[in-house]
Design a protein around this motif. Structure first.
Motif, PDB file in Angstrom:
ATOM      1  N   ASP A 175       0.852  -1.161  -0.107  1.00  0.00           N
ATOM      2  CA  ASP A 175       0.095   0.184  -0.044  1.00  0.00           C
ATOM      3  C   ASP A 175       0.866   1.414   0.071  1.00  0.00           C
ATOM      4  O   ASP A 175       0.437   2.318  -0.362  1.00  0.00           O
ATOM      5  CB  ASP A 175      -1.082   0.152   1.070  1.00  0.00           C
ATOM      6  CG  ASP A 175      -2.022  -0.999   0.908  1.00  0.00           C
ATOM      7  OD1 ASP A 175      -2.451  -1.486  -0.050  1.00  0.00           O
ATOM      8  OD2 ASP A 175      -2.829  -1.325   2.144  1.00  0.00           O
ATOM      9  N   ALA A 176       1.991   1.062   0.351  1.00  0.00           N
ATOM     10  CA  ALA A 176       3.120   2.350   0.385  1.00  0.00           C
ATOM     11  C   ALA A 176       3.510   2.580  -0.941  1.00  0.00           C
ATOM     12  O   ALA A 176       4.057   3.571  -1.054  1.00  0.00           O
ATOM     13  CB  ALA A 176       4.301   2.108   1.577  1.00  0.00           C
ATOM     14  N   PHE A 177       3.154   1.758  -1.935  1.00  0.00           N
ATOM     15  CA  PHE A 177       3.746   2.035  -3.368  1.00  0.00           C
ATOM     16  C   PHE A 177       2.599   2.481  -4.114  1.00  0.00           C
ATOM     17  O   PHE A 177       1.425   1.699  -4.287  1.00  0.00           O
ATOM     18  CB  PHE A 177       4.219   0.712  -3.790  1.00  0.00           C
ATOM     19  CG  PHE A 177       5.646   0.464  -3.184  1.00  0.00           C
ATOM     20  CD1 PHE A 177       6.758   0.850  -4.180  1.00  0.00           C
ATOM     21  CD2 PHE A 177       5.776   0.010  -1.940  1.00  0.00           C
ATOM     22  CE1 PHE A 177       8.161   0.494  -3.605  1.00  0.00           C
ATOM     23  CE2 PHE A 177       7.108  -0.058  -1.369  1.00  0.00           C
ATOM     24  CZ  PHE A 177       8.126   0.115  -2.271  1.00  0.00           C
ATOM     25  N   VAL A 178       2.733   3.221  -4.967  1.00  0.00           N
ATOM     26  CA  VAL A 178       1.686   3.877  -6.127  1.00  0.00           C
ATOM     27  C   VAL A 178       1.380   2.772  -7.001  1.00  0.00           C
ATOM     28  O   VAL A 178       0.290   2.467  -7.706  1.00  0.00           O
ATOM     29  CB  VAL A 178       2.057   4.929  -6.807  1.00  0.00           C
ATOM     30  CG1 VAL A 178       3.080   4.731  -7.735  1.00  0.00           C
ATOM     31  CG2 VAL A 178       0.987   5.460  -7.467  1.00  0.00           C
ATOM     32  N   TYR A 179       2.491   1.837  -7.266  1.00  0.00           N
ATOM     33  CA  TYR A 179       2.159   0.669  -8.138  1.00  0.00           C
ATOM     34  C   TYR A 179       1.282  -0.402  -7.887  1.00  0.00           C
ATOM     35  O   TYR A 179       1.153  -1.408  -8.587  1.00  0.00           O
ATOM     36  CB  TYR A 179       3.696   0.294  -8.407  1.00  0.00           C
ATOM     37  CG  TYR A 179       4.599   1.222  -8.893  1.00  0.00           C
ATOM     38  CD1 TYR A 179       4.708   1.860  -9.915  1.00  0.00           C
ATOM     39  CD2 TYR A 179       5.638   1.647  -7.787  1.00  0.00           C
ATOM     40  CE1 TYR A 179       5.638   2.819 -10.498  1.00  0.00           C
ATOM     41  CE2 TYR A 179       6.460   2.715  -8.267  1.00  0.00           C
ATOM     42  CZ  TYR A 179       6.477   3.297  -9.558  1.00  0.00           C
ATOM     43  OH  TYR A 179       7.351   4.285  -9.906  1.00  0.00           O
TER      44      TYR A 179
END
Length: 469
Positions: free
Chosen positions: A411-415
């Motif tokens: 969830d900490a990654f936009v990807y």
């Protein structure tokens, strides 16, 4: 995240000895019995959450630091070494391996070094013809020795990182034009004048100590140019601290010392142009969008990915990330993992890993949900980059940059947006390396696994021409 069973007796014992306390005194301070502390220190019982909290409260330590996966790298390297057919009569259990890495890491490192020497010996003897020369077969290469140094210190050098961050704050780096700030620093503090190279000069950076002139390639991209200015500052500003690190590392050859000195200078340069806390906060705000981070700091994608993998400061750790750079032949030329995923020390990477697909899709960041044989799931990212000079005749080697994290951090990654993280079928089965992969039905297997019996049925032909028992 919930913390599983932790056997960190060595760390607890080191903490007690550092405080010059007996077991009885230490146990009383954290509110447990002496016998329980003795069992913890000998890894006979896991440490409880209550004891972890007591250690944090009484000694001001970081729980994440105590419960980190620092032993994962050593456990992975030891497991790979003991998978060699050399040890075919001995198949240690996972618990045995954990006991060694947790209680006697020095012995584990020594065994890994011996195995490396054995492999080099075997490989060199196999390639000898009628000539002898070069290094002694059992001699550790300087490059491997330095790479292991960075690997086992978690790719984070605290003294250099803090020093670089303090200097960056003085120079106001991360707040504007880095090139102007770096050039001014070299000029005013060290009397070094920065000039552009001649058209035919192939050197990226050249420093003349007599004239105090630093020449940077006329064709260097802006991120490369600024990084080389930062390297020059590292040589002048951080030399004493670099020498301290080298002295403590205890390298066996002067060649290894010089290779590591270069690595430490590069480390300082990266920490200078991408200051720890400013960069870490930007990574959080931008949800680790590496392209936006590169634009924000005027850095290259490789510089950003590499820096993300070094955010391991005690008490201020970033997301545990793995990072690797792979060439077209599948060689891993850079590797580091703060996650549980550990890269193989020998052989190529798993062919099912999306890093290999990056060469087919230049200019794109491709995503993959993957699961390793131990059941751990990851978000894997990969992109292809070109390095080298510009121009029609210039050499421009291509690399794949691989970056990722365990799925609990996705969830900490936009990807991760738009991916079905809860769908088990969405995860591709990947391994670490074919030679130690446990999967028996992989159609992409390049070589058989070590220490596993092969069965050949001449009446049957599947994708892989043998069965693995």
């Amino acid at each position: 995240m919930a913390i599983g069973k932790l056997f960190i007796g060595r760390k607890v014992r080191e903490l007690r000895q550092a405080s010059h306390a007996t077991q009885a005194q230490f146990a009383d301070k954290i509110g447990i019995s002496t016998s329980y502390l003795n069992q913890i220190e000998n890894n006979q019982r896991p440490i409880s959450a209550a004891v972890l909290l007591a250690l944090a409260e009484k000694f001001g330590i970081d729980i994440a630091e105590l419960s980190s996966g620092q032993n994962d790298r050593l456990l992975s390297a030891l497991t790979e070494a003991l998978s060699d057919p050399l040890f075919e009569q001995y198949s240690p259990s996972l618990q045995e391996l954990k006991l060694v890495t947790q209680n006697a890491p020095g012995i584990a490192h020594a065994l890994i070094d011996c195995h490396q020497a054995y492999r080099r010996n075997s490989e060199q003897l196999a390639s000898y013809d009628d000539r002898f020369g070069g290094t002694t077969p059992n001699e550790t290469t300087s490059y491997d020795e330095v790479r292991d140094f960075f690997h086992f210190v978690d790719n984070y050098i605290h003294e250099l990182d803090v020093e670089a961050e303090n200097l960056a704050a003085e120079l106001k780096l991360g707040e504007g034009d880095s090139h102007a700030a770096l050039s001014t620093c070299l000029d005013r503090r060290y009397g070094v004048r920065v000039v552009r190279g001649e058209a035919g000069d192939e050197a990226i950076r050249r420093f003349d100590p007599a004239s105090r002139i630093l020449t940077i390639s006329r064709y260097a991209a802006a991120p490369t140019r600024d990084f080389q200015l930062a390297v020059q500052i590292a040589q002048m500003h951080a030399a004493p601290k670099i020498e301290q690190v080298l002295k403590q590392a205890g390298f066996r050859t002067e060649e290894a010392v010089e290779i590591c000195r270069l690595g430490l200078e590069n480390y300082f340069a990266g920490a200078l142009v991408l200051p720890y806390r400013i960069f870490q906060q930007a990574a959080r705000d931008l949800r680790h969008d590496v392209e936006l981070l590169a634009a924000r700091f005027g850095a290259s994608l490789e510089q950003v990915c590499h820096r993300l993998s070094t955010l391991q400061r005690p008490g201020q750790k970033g997301v545990p990330i793995f990072f690797a750079r792979i060439d077209r032949a599948g060689n891993i030329t850079k590797r580091h993992s703060a996650a549980r995923l550990q890269f193989a020390r020998f052989g190529a990477a798993c062919p099912l890993w999306n890093a290999h697909q990056a060469f087919e899709m230049p200019g794109r960041i491709i995503r993959q949900l993957a699961e390793t044989p131990d059941g751990v799931r990851y978000l894997c990212l990969a992109t292809q980059v070109n390095k080298g000079s510009v121009g029609f005749r210039a050499s421009q080697p291509s690399y794949a940059l691989a970056l990722g994290c365990e799925i609990s951090y996705a969830d900490a990654f936009v990807y991760a947006d738009g991916l079905d993280l809860n769908n088990r079928a969405a995860y591709d089965p990947i391994g670490i390396s074919c030679r130690i992969c446990e999967r028996t039905k992989c159609t992409s297997r390049a070589v058989p696994p070590l220490k596993r019996k092969l069965v050949v049925d001449h009446r049957l032909r599947n994708a892989v021409p043998y069965e693995i028992e």
